[in-house]
Write an enzyme that holds these catalytic residues in place. Structure first.
Site, short mmCIF file in Angstrom:
data_model
loop_
_atom_site.label_atom_id
_atom_site.label_comp_id
_atom_site.label_asym_id
_atom_site.label_seq_id
_atom_site.Cartn_x
_atom_site.Cartn_y
_atom_site.Cartn_z
N HIS A 52 8.35 -13.15 -40.40
CA HIS A 52 9.00 -12.13 -39.84
C HIS A 52 10.66 -13.59 -39.69
O HIS A 52 9.53 -14.49 -39.10
CB HIS A 52 8.92 -11.66 -38.36
CG HIS A 52 8.37 -12.66 -37.00
ND1 HIS A 52 7.85 -11.74 -36.20
CD2 HIS A 52 8.21 -13.83 -37.47
CE1 HIS A 52 7.61 -12.91 -35.27
NE2 HIS A 52 7.54 -14.01 -35.62
N LYS A 69 16.91 -12.66 -26.13
CA LYS A 69 17.41 -11.24 -26.53
C LYS A 69 17.16 -10.80 -24.07
O LYS A 69 17.36 -10.50 -23.96
CB LYS A 69 16.33 -10.87 -26.47
CG LYS A 69 16.05 -9.34 -26.72
CD LYS A 69 15.54 -7.94 -27.76
CE LYS A 69 13.72 -8.34 -27.44
NZ LYS A 69 13.86 -7.45 -26.30
#
Length: 883
Positions: A141, A547
Site C-alpha cells: 500500500h 492525518k
C-alpha cells in the site's frame, strides 16, 4: 513540450504519443482523434491564462456523448502513462534523478572523497560500509494503480526505446523495434486499465517477487561492483565478500493490520513462494556457472572436497544445483499441497548456499584465476548475501489490540479476570512473570474466538519458519510497554526459542510524544532486556500522524521522538534501529530519499536504517535495473553521510521556533478537520472518496471501520481523495497560519530563512512543501466544488480552504525569497506544466462523472463507472502519486 527539456525526452514523448494517436485512429477513427486534439488544445490554451478556453473545455467535456466518455478518459490516461515511461527511460539512460535543488544529486564517489577530506581514515570507510544495515521494506500500500499486465507492456516499451536509440546505424534493428513498439502500444490500448477484482495478498507478494526477478536481481550485483570499484579507488580496499549494505524485506503477505485477507495460511504461502522463487533464480545462476567454470586448476581445499574430478568446480556446483533444484521442488510441492520425497537435502540456510560458492571463489583466487572469480561467481555470492534463501525477509505486522484480545480471553479462561480491565502495571507484572515461567500458559485445548485463533496460528507459522526468512514483528497502534511484552510472550508460548525483533509503531501525535517514555520504561525492565539483548527497533509512523495532527506538527513530533529515542538507547547501551514508515506523498512522509535521511536528527541513522517503499514508488524507484541501481546509490550515500558526516544539532532557538510553529499549525489543522462540523460533509461531497472503495487498488479495505468520519479512513485514501481534486490539503493545512504568524513579528522572516539555510530538517520540509504547492491547483479544486457542492455553508468552507492555500503560497515564497514556485528547479516545474494539459481534461471528466453517479444514486452504467475509475488512475499517473 518546453524546448528546455532534453531533446531525447521530447522525442520519445512524441514517438509514443504519435503511436498512440495512430492506434486510437485505427480503433475509433480519425474523427475521434480530432476530438482528443480539440480537448488537448483547449486545455493547453486554458493553461495560458485563457479563461475563455477553460470555459470552452468544460462545456465541450460536458457535451460529450456518453459513448465517448470512456475512450476519452482512456486516451488521456494512456498518454500520461506513456509520458511516465519516457521520463523513466530518460532517468535510467542519463542516470539523473531530479532532486529539489541543483547540485544536491548524491554522488557516491564524491561523497567518499568528502568523507576522506573530513579526516576519516580509509579503513573507517570500509568498516562503516561493511557494517551498514539498510533494509528497504517493500509494501503493497498505497498500492500500484496500474495493472501489472500493463506494467509488463510498459517495461517492454521501454526496452524498445532503448533498442531504437542504440541502433542508429542498424536500420533493420530499429525498424523491428518500431514495429514492436506499435504492437505494444496497440496491446496497451486494447487492454482494460482497471482490474476487475482486487488483488489478493498473494498476488501482491508475487508482484514484489517479480520486481526482484526483473530488476533487483541484476541491480544488486551491479551496485556492489560499483561500490567495490569506488572503495578500491578511495580507500585501497574492496568491500568484504559477505557485506550487504542494502537488503530487502517485505510486508506483502505479512501485514495483517486492518486487513482480514492476510491470514496465517496466506503468510505461510507467501513464505513458500519466496523460497520457491529464490531457488528458481539461484538454479539459473548455477546452471550458468556450471557451464562457465570448466577450469581444472583448483586449490587443495576444493580438491579435498570433490576428489579427483577433472572439472572440480563443475563437480561441486552440480551437487549444489541438485540441492537448489530439490528446494525448488519441495517448495512447489508444499504450495500444491503434495507430499515431497527426495534423497537430496534441501537448502535451509544462507550459509548452505554461500559456503560451496565461497569454496569455488577462494580456489580460483588461490590458483591465480582472480579474473574468473570476480565475474559471474562473485555476482552470485553478492546475491546470496543480500537475498538469502527467501529473497526478502517477511515482516509481520498486527495491531496491538489483537494481542490484548488474546490475553483478555486467556485471563478470563484461567479465572484471572479480564486483561483489558488491568492497568499497565498489572499487565506488565503478569507478562513479565509469564515470560520467566518455564510452564506453558496457553491450554492445549482452548476454545478461543476465531480472531484469537488466527493470531495464535500466525505465531505458529512464525515458529515453523527458519529465522532467516523473517524480519521484524511490528506492532501498530503501540502505546505502552505491555504492547511489546505481549508479543514477546506470545512468541515464547507458541514459538519456543524463536525471537524476532519486536518494533512498536508510534503513529499518532500522542503516541509519538510518549514514544521516548515507553521505550525508557521498556528498556528499564530487566526481564525484557535479557530477552531483547542489545538491540531495539522502533517504527515511526508518518501517515497516521499527519492525518491525526497535520503535516507540520507531525513532522516535528517525529523529529523530537527520534531525538529522544536516540538519547534513551544510548543511555541504556542499546543499538537503536529506526524504521521509517514513509509513503510516496508529502502527506505520508514522502519526498527525495537522500534529503529525507539527511534531515533526520544527528545520531538517528548511525549505519542502520529501515524504510518502507510503497506501492507505485517501488516501480518508480526499483522497476528497472538502471533506476534501481541509482536508487540504491542514493540510499547508500545518504546513510553513509548521515553516519560519518551527521548534520549539526539544531540550535535552541530553532527548537523554540518549531515548538511554536507546530502548536499554531496543529491548532489550525484540528480546528478545520476535527472541529468544523462542515468539514466531513464537505470532504465527502467534493472529493471522489466515496467512489474510491470501488477502485480495486489493493487487498486492504479503504476504511478501518465502515462507519465514522475522517478518523475511520486510512491515510492512503484520505490523501488519494484530496490529491484527485488538486487541493492537496493533508500536506499543508495549518502551515500557512504558522508561518504567517511568525512573518508578522520582528525578526521572524530572518529567523525562518536562517533555519532553512542551516537546518536540513526545516529546509527539506520547505522544499517538499514547495513541490506540493506546485502540484496543487485551487482553480481545479474550485471546479469540483461548483459541480458537486450545493450547500452554501460547505461552499464557504471550500472558499476558505482555497484562500488558506493561496496565502500559504505567498508566505512560502516570502520565506524562500522567490518570485515563483520551483524557481530553482525548472526541470521539475516544466514537467508539471507539460502534464497539466493532459490532466486537466481528466479532472473535468471526473467531476462530471461524479455528479452523474450521485444523480443516479450510484447506479450509472458499467462503462461510466469504469470511466470514473480511469480518471482516478490517470490523475494519479499524471501527478506521479496516489496516496
Amino acid at each position: 513540450m518546453s524546448h528546455d527539456l532534453h531533446e531525447s525526452l521530447r522525442d520519445n514523448v512524441r514517438i509514443l504519443g504519435d503511436s498512440l494517436g495512430r492506434t486510437i485512429a485505427d480503433d475509433l477513427g480519425d474523427g475521434f482523434v480530432d476530438k482528443i486534439e480539440t480537448i488537448r488544445g483547449l486545455a493547453k490554451r486554458g493553461r495560458q491564462d485563457d479563461s475563455e478556453s477553460r470555459r470552452e473545455l468544460i462545456e465541450y467535456l460536458r457535451a460529450l456523448p456518453e459513448k465517448d466518455l470512456l475512450p476519452v478518459t482512456r486516451a488521456f490516461n494512456q498518454f500520461l502513462n506513456f509520458s511516465n515511461i519516457a521520463e523513466q527511460h530518460y532517468r535510467a539512460r542519463f542516470r539523473r534523478v531530479e532532486d529539489y535543488k541543483p547540485g544536491t544529486q548524491p554522488d557516491l564517489g564524491e561523497l567518499l572523497e568528502r568523507i576522506r577530506g573530513a579526516g576519516h581514515a580509509p579503513r573507517k570507510l570500509v568498516e562503516t560500509l561493511a557494517a551498514m544495515r539498510v533494509e528497504l521494506v517493500l509494501t503493497a500500500h498505497p498500492t500500484e494503480v496500474i495493472r501489472r499486465t500493463l506494467i509488463r507492456k510498459y517495461d517492454a516499451i521501454d526496452e524498445c526505446l532503448t533498442t531504437m536509440e542504440g541502433a542508429t546505424e542498424r536500420e533493420e534493428i530499429a525498424a523491428r523495434a518500431r514495429g514492436r513498439l506499435e504492437e505494444l502500444i496497440s496491446q496497451a490500448w486494447h487492454t482494460d486499465e482497471i482490474r476487475h477484482e482486487r488483488p489478493t495478498p498473494v498476488d501482491e507478494a508475487k508482484w514484489g517477487f517479480a520486481v526482484i526477478e526483473n530488476s533487483l536481481w541484476q541491480a544488486v550485483p551491479d551496485f556492489h561492483r560499483e561500490l567495490d570499484d569506488l572503495l578500491l579507488a578511495s580507500a585501497g580496499e574492496r568491500l568484504p565478500l559477505d557485506a550487504a549494505p542494502l537488503r530487502f524485506a517485505s510486508w506483502m503477505g505479512g501485514d495483517r493490520d486492518g486487513n482480514p485477507n492476510v491470514t496465517a495460511r496466506v503468510t505461510e504461502e507467501v513464505l513458500l513462494l519466496g523460497r520457491w522463487m529464490a531457488a528458481d533464480l539461484y538454479a539459473r545462476d548455477l546452471l550458468r556457472l556450471k557451464s562457465e567454470l570448466s577450469m581444472w586448476k583448483a586449490n587443495g581445499a576444493l580438491r579435498a572436497e570433490v576428489g579427483s574430478d577433472p572439472e572440480p568446480y563443475r563437480a561441486l556446483l552440480k551437487r549444489l544445483l541438485a540441492r537448489v533444484e530439490a528446494t525448488r521442488d519441495w517448495a512447489k510441492a508444499r504450495l500444491d499441497g503434495r507430499p515431497f520425497d527426495s534423497n537430496v537435502a534441501i537448502i535451509e540456510t544462507r550459509d548452505q548456499l554461500y559456503a560451496p560458492l565461497l569454496s569455488c571463489y577462494r580456489s580460483l583466487c588461490d590458483v591465480g584465476l582472480d579474473t574468473i572469480a570476480n565475474g559471474a561467481l562473485l555476482d552470485t555470492l553478492r546475491r546470496v548475501a543480500v537475498f538469502g534463501v527467501s529473497l526478502t525477509k517477511l515482516d509481520i505486522r498486527q495491531e496491538a489490540g489483537r494481542h490484548a484480545q488474546v490475553f483478555d480471553e486467556l485471563s478470563d479462561c484461567l479465572g484471572l479476570g479480564h486483561y483489558r480491565d488491568w492497568d499497565e502495571a498489572q499487565r506488565q507484572d503478569f507478562l513479565l512473570e509469564e515470560l520467566e515461567s518455564p510452564r506453558p500458559l496457553i491450554p492445549r485445548r482452548w476454545d478461543c474466538s476465531a480472531e484469537t485463533r488466527e493470531v495464535i496460528d500466525t505465531f505458529r507459522v512464525i515458529a515453523r519458519e527458519h529465522r532467516e526468512a523473517l524480519g521484524t514483528y511490528v506492532i501498530s497502534m503501540a502505546g505502552q510497554p505491555s504492547d511489546v511484552l505481549a508479543v514477546a510472550l506470545l512468541m515464547k508460548e507458541v514459538g519456543g526459542d524463536l525471537q524476532l525483533p519486536i518494533a512498536p509503531l508510534f503513529e499518532t501525535l500522542d503516541d509519538l510524544n510518549r514514544a521516548g517514555d515507553v521505550i525508557e520504561r521498556l528498556l528499564s525492565l530487566p526481564g525484557y532486556r535479557r530477552m531483547a539483548g542489545d538491540g531495539q527497533e522502533v517504527m515511526i509512523g508518518y501517515s497516521d500522524s499527519a492525518k491525526d495532527a497535520g503535516q507540520l506538527a507531525a513532522a516535528w513530533a517525529q523529529y523530537r521522538a527520534q531525538e529522544q529515542l536516540v538519547g534513551i538507547c544510548r543511555q541504556h547501551d542499546v543499538a537503536l534501529t529506526l524504521f521509517h514508515g514513509r509513503g510516496g506523498t508529502v502527506g505520508r512522509g514522502g519526498g527525495p530519499a537522500h534529503a529525507a535521511i539527511l534531515s533526520q536528527p544527528p545520531g538517528s541513522v548511525n549505519g542502520s536504517l529501515r524504510v518502507t517503499e510503497q506501492g507505485e514508488m517501488i516501480r518508480f524507484k526499483f522497476g528497472q535495473p538502471d533506476i534501481a541501481l541509482r536508487s540504491m546509490e542514493i540510499y547508500a550515500c545518504a546513510v553513509l553521510e548521515a553516519t560519518l558526516l551527521p548534520p549539526p544539532d539544531p540550535e535552541p532557538v530553532w527548537r523554540e521556533e518549531m515548538d511554536r510553529l507546530s502548536d499554531i499549525a496543529h491548532r489550525a489543522y484540528v480546528g478545520v478537520v476535527r472541529e468544523d462540523p462542515d468539514f466531513v460533509p464537505y470532504f465527502r461531497s467534493v472529493t471522489p472518496e466515496s467512489a474510491l472503495g470501488r477502485l480495486p487498488l489493493g487487498s486492504r479495505p479503504a476504511k478501518r471501520r465502515q462507519e465514522g468520519g475522517v478518523e475511520s479512513l486510512r491515510a492512503i485514501p484520505w490523501i488519494f481523495a484530496w490529491t484527485q481534486t488538486r487541493l492537496m490539503l493533508p500536506a499543508w493545512l495549518g502551515s500557512g497560519e504558522a508561518f504567517a504568524t511568525r512573518l508578522d513579528e520582528p525578526g521572524g522572516r530572518e529567523r525562518l530563512r536562517d533555519m532553512r539555510a542551516r537546518w536540513p530538517f526545516f529546509g527539506t520540509y520547505l522544499d517538499m512543501l514547495e513541490m506540493l504547492l506546485a502540484k496543487a491547483d485551487p482553480d481545479i479544486a474550485a471546479y469540483y466544488e461548483r459541480r458537486l457542492v450545493d450547500e452554501p455553508a460547505l461552499q464557504a468552507l471550500g472558499k476558505s480552504l482555497r484562500e488558506r492555500l493561496s496565502r500559504l503560497e505567498t508566505v512560502l515564497l516570502d520565506i524562500l525569497d522567490q518570485d515563483t514556485l520551483l524557481e530553482h528547479t525548472p526541470l521539475i516545474r516544466q514537467a508539471i506544466e507539460v502534464r497539466n494539459p493532459y490532466i486537466d481534461p481528466l479532472h473535468g471528466l471526473q467531476a462530471e462523472l461524479l455528479q452523474r453517479n450521485r444523480d443516479a444514486d450510484g447506479a450509472i452504467s458499467p462503462e461510466l463507472s469504469r470511466a470514473l475509475m480511469v480518471t482516478m488512475a490517470g490523475i494519479a499517473a499524471g501527478l506521479r502519486n496516489t496516496g
